[in-house]
Scaffold this motif. Structure first.
Motif, mmCIF file in Angstrom:
data_model
loop_
_atom_site.group_PDB
_atom_site.id
_atom_site.type_symbol
_atom_site.label_atom_id
_atom_site.label_comp_id
_atom_site.label_asym_id
_atom_site.label_seq_id
_atom_site.Cartn_x
_atom_site.Cartn_y
_atom_site.Cartn_z
ATOM 1 N N VAL A 1 30.435 13.591 -56.801
ATOM 2 C CA VAL A 1 31.684 13.496 -57.562
ATOM 3 C C VAL A 1 31.863 14.767 -58.387
ATOM 4 O O VAL A 1 31.164 14.979 -59.369
ATOM 5 N N ALA A 2 32.817 15.608 -57.978
ATOM 6 C CA ALA A 2 32.965 16.913 -58.619
ATOM 7 C C ALA A 2 33.314 16.781 -60.101
ATOM 8 O O ALA A 2 32.828 17.529 -60.935
ATOM 9 N N PHE A 3 34.133 15.760 -60.410
ATOM 10 C CA PHE A 3 34.560 15.573 -61.795
ATOM 11 C C PHE A 3 33.360 15.288 -62.691
ATOM 12 O O PHE A 3 33.190 15.876 -63.762
ATOM 13 N N LEU A 4 32.491 14.398 -62.209
ATOM 14 C CA LEU A 4 31.288 14.025 -62.945
ATOM 15 C C LEU A 4 30.381 15.242 -63.123
ATOM 16 O O LEU A 4 29.797 15.449 -64.181
ATOM 17 N N VAL B 1 33.071 12.330 -70.087
ATOM 18 C CA VAL B 1 31.676 11.905 -70.056
ATOM 19 C C VAL B 1 31.190 11.584 -71.468
ATOM 20 O O VAL B 1 30.500 10.583 -71.696
ATOM 21 N N SER B 2 31.584 12.421 -72.441
ATOM 22 C CA SER B 2 31.163 12.163 -73.823
ATOM 23 C C SER B 2 31.702 10.833 -74.306
ATOM 24 O O SER B 2 30.970 10.044 -74.936
ATOM 25 N N LEU B 3 32.975 10.570 -74.000
ATOM 26 C CA LEU B 3 33.580 9.303 -74.412
ATOM 27 C C LEU B 3 32.829 8.129 -73.777
ATOM 28 O O LEU B 3 32.522 7.135 -74.444
ATOM 29 N N ALA B 4 32.513 8.285 -72.495
ATOM 30 C CA ALA B 4 31.775 7.228 -71.802
ATOM 31 C C ALA B 4 30.438 6.980 -72.479
ATOM 32 O O ALA B 4 30.012 5.829 -72.653
#
Lengths: 398, 315
Positions: free
Chosen positions: A227-230, B38-41
């Motif tokens: 997953v590029a976004f991840l 990602v930080s929010l997650a």
């Protein structure tokens, strides 16, 4: 003139300037003869060289070695290469050091100037010997490798020798720095305790945490890579986290998972996870475009490409992380033990024995930790050599 | 791109829409949005985890008080405990606010004070370690015997878990009258000389044979070759190593405070928190340490950029 580079310089210089190491050794050795070996005490007279014929022989061997070096340079002795001369010096050094150890254990703090001059001389000649052996070079790779291990071994043994001689000869209190021989005795006499600590810290906490952390890191990396976004979001954070003092979570893990090895393993898991993640993600991008296109022209699917091309080409990166983690894991486990353990474990033993001033036991633990750490690292490096034999860094040089 | 836009100005709203779309594109393609997501997650996960980990304790407490509770009350209560298993982020922020801004910086309750104590030994160890690493690298590059005898030991020196030896170094140095900052700096130094030495050996060897040959044709001395060729070409390697070194140096300083019952410093703060079960205190010390680490690495990165610009690198 002074631009001449290493390879030719020694032979030219040899004619004009004598080898400083050999000259200094010769000077010190002759000077040593003028002093007694041991100081006079109330009940005994000073110990001279003739009282200890063995040390006189050793000193003469040193002087002979140094003299041989000067004779070589002057062209009197021919046919002895720098490496051959290095080995001759090694023999002389070994004799001198063995004798010095014997003498210092008899005399203790009574050793005086004559003795210390010889120690200094044998140190100099050991350095000169290492210098000579380092020049050794043959075609046969196995012989070369064996000789290449001699050099650091001699260096390490010389350090041990100096440590022993200085601590015994100057009567350094055991609380400050015990002599290597004392540490050796302590290791021999308490193998049971050491093994129990090793089992608790290394076999239980470090290994299980290491396996879990590295596996998790690898799996998350494969997932993230998909997953590029991840990948764009997680990677900078992962890089940031690897710069953070993660050992700080040790007290929290001890609170969560209890005093036993599970909490230490948890610390190790967290410490090893991020280096593995970051390195593997970098490694998965290492296969070059041509190779990927080849896989595509074979109509290989994602998983086939992953297993047959991308994971193998990521292996150098993965092993880099495995090597980094091998030292991190041991550190994490030992530090976590400072925050509470059952009454066994390397970190526990170190912190309690320091409190009791049993410094030799602490050193025994440290020696074992060093041995375990080096063996662990070495094992990973060996597996790396077997798995990534194709990598340029393992091709035979020259 | 920008010059084109200036030459032929588009209608205002079209340009704005274009800019908006470009900004959106950049947000999706770039790093900011993913990192924010990602930080929010992570924060959300943290809150959930806090509920899950603290719930048992809270339910116990409710039952002991014979109090009936709803799920909503439980969740709120788990985020406001005194000594939770896992404090919620806002509790840590509140504690940080209290100990950083609301307390005088000379007070022993101030995190700024503790951070300073740790920072000073970090920097001292970093300075000595860097110097030692560079000196070792210079020796190794110039003397073959040093390379062959010393390099294997430098590498294996790092397989010794120095942090395990930390308590003893502190005790031994204490016995010969060295207290406070120096033992901690020694441990930091031991940790951070290694990346510098290894990186600099690589860096000082970075000039290619052609350049070395050029120096030889100029009849440059070893000293001149070093200052004019080897040293400048090793700088990128030096800064890459320094970033690792300063982070690891902070770790060393923190851990050195643990086993000795140090009175001050972030490590001492964590240890005290762990003795008294003050989890919020541990976490806030941890956050402070992380902020410190990130800003130290940032400062080194700034220095790197400055040095590169001084050397005429393209920005």
């Amino acid at each position: 003139m002074n631009v001449r580079i290493d390879t030719t310089a020694p032979t030219r210089r040899a004619l004009s300037r004598p080898d400083p190491w050999c000259a200094a050794t010769l000077l010190l050795g002759v000077l040593a003869l003028a002093f007694p070996l041991g100081a006079a005490t109330d009940e005994a007279a000073a110990i001279g060289w003739l009282d200890r014929p063995g040390s006189l022989v050793a000193l003469l061997a040193l002087l002979g070695g140094a003299g041989l070096g000067l004779a070589r340079q002057a062209g009197v002795v021919r046919g002895l290469g720098p490496a051959g001369y290095g080995f001759v010096l090694l023999a002389a050094t070994a004799l001198a050091m063995a004798t010095a150890l014997d003498v210092v254990h008899d005399l203790g703090a009574a050793a005086t100037r004559g003795f210390w001059l010889v120690v200094l001389a044998s140190w100099l000649i050991a350095w000169r010997a290492v210098d000579g052996v380092a020049a050794f070079s043959v075609r046969d790779l196995r012989v070369q490798r064996a000789v290449d291990t001699v050099v650091p071994a001699v260096f390490g043994l010389t350090l041990l020798f100096l440590w022993e001689v200085l601590t015994v000869g100057f009567g350094v209190p055991q609380v400050l720095l015990p002599a290597p021989s004392m540490i050796g005795e302590r290791i021999a006499s308490s193998t049971g305790t050491l093994w129990a600590d090793f089992e608790q810290t290394f076999l239980k906490a470090v290994l299980s945490g290491y396996v879990m952390g590295c596996t998790a890191g690898l799996m998350v990396a494969v997932l993230v890579d998909r997953v590029a976004f991840l990948k764009r979001g997680l990677l900078p954070l992962g890089n940031l986290v690897s710069a953070l003092p993660i050992v700080g979570i040790a007290p929290i893990m001890v609170m969560w998972f209890g005093f036993d090895w599970q909490s230490k393993a948890a610390v190790v898991v967290v410490m090893t996870f991020f280096p593995m993640l970051v390195n593997t993600v970098a490694g998965l991008g290492a296969a070059d475009a041509q190779q990927r296109e080849l896989m595509r022209s074979y109509a290989a699917g994602y998983w086939q490409t992953l297993v047959m091309l991308r994971l193998p080409s990521a292996m150098p990166f993965v092993f880099n992380a495995l090597k980094i983690n091998s030292t991190l894991a041991l550190i994490g486990a030992i530090v976590a033990e400072f925050f509470g353990t059952p009454t066994v474990g390397m970190g526990f033993r170190i912190s309690t024995e320091v409190g009791r001033m049993n410094v030799d036991m602490v050193w025994a633990e440290i020696a074992m930790a060093a041995l375990a750490g080096s063996a662990f690292y070495g094992a990973v490096a060996l597996v790396e050599r077997a798995v990534t034999f194709w990598h340029p860094s393992f091709r035979q040089r020259r | 791109m920008t010059t084109d836009a200036q030459v032929t100005p588009a209608p205002a709203d079209a340009a704005q829409r274009g800019r908006l779309r470009a900004g959106l594109d950049r947000a999706v393609q770039g790093r900011a949005l993913p990192i924010a997501t990602v930080s929010l997650a992570i924060v959300l996960l943290w809150y959930a985890l806090a509920v899950w980990l603290n719930a048992d304790l809270q339910i116990n407490r409710f039952e002991r008080a014979d109090q009936s509770w709803t799920f909503g009350e439980l969740v709120l209560a788990t985020w406001a405990q005194d000594r939770p298993m896992l404090p919620a982020p806002h509790q840590i922020v509140a504690e940080l606010n209290k100990t950083v801004f609301q307390t005088g910086i000379t007070s022993v309750r101030s995190l700024v004070y503790h951070s300073w104590v740790t920072l000073s030994s970090t920097l001292a160890g970093f300075a000595i370690g860097t110097l030692l690493g560079i000196l070792l690298a210079v020796g190794i590059v110039h003397a073959r015997a040093l390379e062959k005898s010393l390099l294997p030991w430098i590498i294996s020196s790092q397989t010794v878990p120095i942090l395990a030896i930390a308590p003893m170094i502190v005790v031994v140095l204490g016995a010969i009258g060295l207290n406070g900052l120096i033992p901690k700096a020694v441990i930091s130094m031991y940790l951070c000389f290694f990346p510098v030495a290894i990186g600099m050996v690589k860096g000082l060897r970075a000039p290619d044979p052609l350049q070395m040959d050029l120096m030889r044709t100029y009849s440059a001395s070893r000293w001149q070759t070093f200052w004019m060729l080897r040293w400048p070409s090793s700088l990128p390697f030096l800064f890459a190593s320094l970033k690792v070194a300063i982070a690891i140096s902070l770790v060393g300083a923190i851990v050195a405070e643990l086993p000795t019952g140090a009175q001050a410093g972030l490590g001492a703060r964590m240890l005290a928190g762990s003795y008294y079960g003050q989890t919020i205190q541990i976490w806030s010390a941890l956050v402070a340490a992380s902020v410190l680490a990130a800003s130290l690495v940032g400062v080194v990165a700034l220095g790197e950029r400055w040095a590169h610009r001084r050397m005429g690198a393209q920005p």
